[in-house]
Structures are given as C-alpha cells and as structure tokens.
Enzyme design. Structure first.
Site, short mmCIF file in Angstrom:
data_model
loop_
_atom_site.label_atom_id
_atom_site.label_comp_id
_atom_site.label_asym_id
_atom_site.label_seq_id
_atom_site.Cartn_x
_atom_site.Cartn_y
_atom_site.Cartn_z
N SER A 32 -4.34 -0.69 -0.17
CA SER A 32 -3.23 -1.56 -0.56
C SER A 32 -2.11 -1.49 0.49
CB SER A 32 -2.74 -1.17 -1.96
OG SER A 32 -1.96 -2.20 -2.52
N ASP A 35 -7.30 -5.58 -5.13
CA ASP A 35 -6.65 -4.36 -4.68
C ASP A 35 -7.54 -3.13 -4.81
OD1 ASP A 35 -4.80 -1.99 -4.74
OD2 ASP A 35 -3.30 -3.55 -4.53
#
Length: 636
Positions: free
Chosen positions: A392, A503
């Site tokens: 991320s 993600d």
C-alpha cells in the site's frame, strides 16, 4: 543420469567412478591422498582409532565421483547404500516441494543412512552442488559396520537427530550458503577481469577471499594448462585436490571464467555454488554461445543458483531494457551495477554473502508518510538499503527508495503529488475515480519497469478474484503500486489478466516474511505504521444512522458534530484488519532484525495534509534505535 550404485562396483581402494562412467586415472600419490582423507573422516565420524578397525571399514568403501549438478539418488529409490563425503558438497532436497533444501552435506559428513536404518525408500533427493568425491558403503557393508562396531550406530543417530533438528527449526528462509562464485561472461563488452577484481575486493569484507583464473591455477600447480585438464588426465585430480584445499582455507573462492567453453570454464562452473553472468547493459540481450552451452548442460543436471549482473556506465540514470535480457535466459535473480561504483560492488558482495539489508515498509494510509522520516534516519546512520519492499503506501515509498531518490527529494515529491487524494466520483464502484492518483503516480515514478529499478523491489497486492496475495517483482511499476494501494471501496480495483487486484493490506500489510525469505537478505528492517486498536466508538453512537440527519446536525443552525467515522475511514481501516490480526500471530516467527513501530494512534488514516508532521514523527521516533542497531551490527 544413472545412479552411481547402478554402475559396476569400483575396487574398494581403486579409482573414483563417475555415475555410469569409466574410472578416472589416479596416480598412486592421489590414491594415497584420498585414502588418507577417508581414514581421517572415519576417525572423526566413528571415534575409531584402532588401525585394524579403520582398515576393515576402509576395505568396504567404494569410490563415487560426481560432477557438480549430478544426482546421487532420488526420492522413492531403494535405500541400498550410505555415503561419506570426502570432498565437495552435497545438497538434500525435497523435490515434492519445489526442491526445498533440507540439508547441506560437506566433507566429512554422512548421507543416505536414514533409508538403511528405516528399511524404507529414499525420502529425499541428493545431488552434488559441485564436483564431489564420496565413499559408498553398500547395505551389506553398512550392516557389517554396525554389527562389528555398535558405537557407530550411536554416532550416526546423533547426526540424524541434529540434521532433523535443523530441518524442523522455524526459519523464514534459507540463508545463502555461497562459498564459491563463478563469473561467466554474457556476451561481449564486459570487462570480466576488472569486474572480478572489484567483486573480490568487496567480498573480502565478509571473509578471506581468493580470486582465481586459469593462469593463477597453472602457476600455483606449476604446469601450463592444468587448470583446464580433462577428467581422464591425472592432473585433473590434482586440481580438484588443490581447489578443495583453497575452499577450506577461504570464505569465498571467486572463479573468473574464460569467454569460451574451455576446460577451465567448465570446471569453474561445476565448482560454483553461484554462477554470476556478467553482461554489458548496452550490448544485445541474446545469450552467448557459452551461455547456450551451459544452459544445455543444465537441462540434464541440477543447475546452481544463477544471477545476471548488468553493467552500466557510472552516472547513468534508471536502467532500461532489462526484460529483454531476462526473457533470453534462465536466471534466479538480477542486479544492476555501475562500473566503478564501490557501493554497488559492496551491495553485490552483501547479496552473495547473504548479508543484504532488506527494508520493509507497511501500509497505513497517511501514516505511511512516517516512512519518509525513517529513510532520513537510515541515511544519517549510514545504513545501506539493498532490497526494498512494501504494501500500500509502503509500496509507494519503497518504489522511491528503489529508484535511489534521496529522502529530502522523496519528501518533496510526496508533498507535491500525494498531499491530498481529492478525486471524487459517483460511488457506484468506489468513492474516488483514481484518475488523478494514477496521473500523480505516473509523474512521480515515470514509465519504469520493476526489473529496471536500480535496487531490487517488490510490493504486495490482493488478488480479489482468487482470494490470494500477489507478489509484484516484474512488470510496470506504476501498475503494481496502483494495485497495492487500491483500498476496496475507496479506489477502483486494478485488472491484471482479468483478475481484480486491490490493496495488499488485506492479506499482508507488513510483508516481513517475503523479505526474510530472500537468501541474499541477512537482516530485515521493518517499519510498522498500523495501529492494532483505534476508531473507538463514541458512547452515544447508535447502530442506525441517517446520513442526511448527520449532515444536518453538522451544518444546521444548531450544528454539533457527532463523532462518527466516515465511510472512507471505515473502508481504509477495514482493509487492514485481517493482516494486522495475522501479523500478531506471525511476528514472533519472522526474522525482523529491527522492528520499528511508529507511534501513530493520534493520527487519522487519511490525514494526508499533515505530511511534514508525520514524516518528522517517523524520524524522531526511530533515529536513536536505528543508530544503536547499526552501530552494534557494524561492530559484530
């Protein structure tokens, strides 16, 4: 290759016999040398000092010679013999689990005895890592040995217990056991002698290093051409004996190969734990004739670890065209080295020594800006970063590290491009459209492939279609970062081969395990910007909420703000929950040499406007720990 025990039996004190081959010529002096080696190993293994007992054991031994990469026995075959390694090195692998290494067997150690003791077939496969000489004891000879010398069984049981203990030890990855490195030219243009000298100098920082080429071997043994002598030449055994002595006396032996498939080059490659192909990055990417010949050889035997080093002129920017070099040859990994750059050679030496420094940056929304402060602290302390990865927001910062962007420039770039995430859209798929974020990623990182990055890099995303993590180590960098930061509901997912990727925080928010599994990495620095407990509910928070009513409360004439987390905050926090939970259970078993948790409890996940404050917190909270850790590591 036919197993050696299927060949006709060698004379107990005769010549070494390659699997299925004729015996090599062996002079009386070399026969006596290897006999003395066997007796020495027997004395050490069985604590036997009685000359008559040693002679009796020795008489049962048969010699087996294996070329590097050749298989001794395979899983499932009958266990009809045990072996003592006289010279060279063997590797035992589980070929049902992608050749997972179970143990490395060096000179003076035994292997194959478990199947004889259990009466079962071989449970694993064993092959020669380099040219090796072994003493073979048939099942009958082994049984006689145990019956006449019962204490031998106790010694062997001790070896097996220790070997099983090592196999069962909780390790994250197998660290590098590199002792011998062969430098092989890949095409024309690369200065192989200069490269080898620079690498040998860098390796010397990790232990005694010997740099050999054919000329040096010939001079040491006093005979022109002996370095490349054929197997049937008596001088060949002399070379093997001498090389084994050098490997015992040095931490590293660096074999500089010739550009053609000479006898010396063939020998050097067989002796190598790690073969490094060196190419001029500006040359055509097609493999040389030597590379093709070696690739053909390895189709019939197990190949050593293979790396590709691409040489670049000093001061050159981000490399290009690496994918073409990798597509044309089979290598396990690749590295970029600038000619004359001492730091690059030091980094390559750390990779080969299994002493690389790996930096792992975790996800956590705006809190990830703290990574920028950690980078400043690492730079000030003089800590080199050799490999970098993240998830991320950690993946984004890691990409800047892999591009060798200095910490102050990285902070300025993030301030310019990622200080806000305003890109709203009709929330049918996500709250944000993603167009602006993609444009900023393109501008900040450029159209770069991961394999072209100066430093090795990886990032993690979640394959939502298959419910599995995805490790990105090749391909377009921006696409990989965009997938890794795609919090479900906030940003649209990324389509890769028709699978939806979101993600990486859903499955592995702090991928210490990925980094620790790299054989080249000896220490992992992990930076955690997640918080295990946050978003506590207000006492008056109801389970039924009207968005319209809340809006009126916030903007109406009697405005009062009920503490309610926004949908974006809820989605961002939800993306981290699963991996934070699993990290609690996993962290004790992971090999983070330095684990840094940044105090972020008072910072909102989406407080991107506070970039300077967050970066400063990362710096202030870690600089002393980093400095102390590096000082202790440097002193050891």
């Amino acid at each position: 290759m036919t197993p050696p025990h299927a060949a006709s039996a060698a004379d107990p004190i005769g010549e070494p016999r390659d699997a299925g081959s004729t015996a090599h010529a062996m002079s009386d002096s070399h026969r006596e040398f290897w006999r003395a080696q066997l007796v020495s190993h027997l004395s050490g293994l069985f604590a036997a000092t009685d000359p008559a007992a040693l002679a009796e054991i020795e008489a049962d031994a048969e010699w087996v010679s294996l070329a590097g990469g050749a298989t001794l026995f395979r899983r499932g075959e009958p266990g009809d013999a045990a072996y003592i390694v006289i010279s060279g090195r063997m590797r035992v692998v589980d070929d049902s689990a992608r050749d997972r290494t179970l143990s490395e067997i060096g000179a003076g150690e035994t292997l194959g005895e478990m199947a004889l003791l259990s009466g079962e077939s071989r449970s694993a496969t064993a092959y020669a890592v380099r040219d090796s000489l072994l003493a073979r004891f048939s099942a009958e000879a082994f049984n006689r040995l145990v019956e006449r010398h019962p204490r031998v069984l106790r010694r062997i049981a001790g070896f097996l217990v220790e070997r099983l203990r090592r196999q069962g030890a909780p390790t994250v990855g197998e660290k590098s056991g590199v002792n011998t490195v062969a430098i092989v030219p890949a095409g024309d243009g690369a200065d192989i002698p200069g490269f080898s000298r620079s690498l040998a100098g860098a390796l010397a920082a990790h232990g005694a290093t010997l740099h050999l080429d054919a000329r040096r071997v010939d001079e040491a043994l006093g005979r022109d051409g002996i370095a490349g002598s054929a197997a049937h030449d008596a001088g060949s055994l002399r070379v093997v004996q001498w090389l084994n002595e050098q490997e015992l006396a040095h931490r590293f032996v660096l074999y500089e190969c010739e550009p053609e498939a000479s006898g010396w080059t063939e020998r050097a490659v067989r002796q190598a734990d790690h073969v490094v192909f060196v190419a001029d990055a500006s040359s055509p990417p097609e493999p040389s004739g030597l590379e093709r010949r070696l690739a053909e050889r390895w189709r019939d035997s197990r190949a050593p670890t293979r790396s590709l080093v691409l040489l670049h002129p000093a001061g050159r920017g981000t490399p290009q065209g690496t994918a073409a070099f990798l597509a044309a040859r089979e290598v396990d990994r690749h590295y970029h080295v600038q000619i004359g750059a001492t730091g690059d050679f030091s980094r390559l030496a750390r990779y080969l020594a299994g002493a690389g420094i790996g930096l792992v940056l975790g996800g956590g929304g705006a809190r990830g800006r703290a990574h920028l402060g950690v980078l400043r602290a690492l730079t000030e302390a003089g800590v080199p970063v050799d490999w970098v990865g993240g998830t991320s927001i950690g993946a984004l910062i890691a990409a800047l590290v892999a591009q060798r962007v200095p910490p102050d420039e990285a902070l300025a770039g993030c301030r310019m491009h990622f200080a806000a995430i305003r890109d709203p859209t009709l929330p049918l798929v996500s709250l944000l459209a993603g167009r602006r974020i993609r444009a900023h990623l393109d501008h900040a990182l450029g159209a770069v492939a991961i394999e072209d990055l100066p430093l090795p890099f990886f990032c993690v995303s979640t394959n939502l279609s298959r419910a599995t993590p995805t490790l990105h180590e090749r391909g377009p960098l921006v696409q990989a970062i965009r997938a890794s930061i795609s919090v479900p509901g906030i940003l649209p997912p990324v389509s890769l081969d028709r699978d939806l990727h979101v993600d990486g925080g859903l499955v592995n928010n702090l991928p210490i395990d990925v980094m620790a599994a790299k054989p080249e990495v000896g220490a992992v620095l992990a930076v955690d910007v997640s918080e295990e407990i946050e978003m506590r509910a207000a006492p008056n928070l109801k389970s039924e909420l009207s968005g319209w009513r809340l809006l009126w409360q916030w903007i109406g004439p009697r405005a009062s703000r009920t503490e309610v987390p926004t949908s974006m905050t809820l989605l961002a926090r939800s993306s981290l929950v699963a991996s934070i939970h699993s990290a609690r259970e996993r962290r004790a078993a992971e090999a983070a040499g330095l684990y840094l948790r940044i105090p972020v409890a008072d910072l909102r996940l989406l407080a991107f406007e506070r970039i300077d404050e967050i970066a400063a917190r990362g710096y202030e909270s870690t600089r002393e720990r980093i400095r102390a850790w590096w000082a202790g590591r440097s002193a050891s």
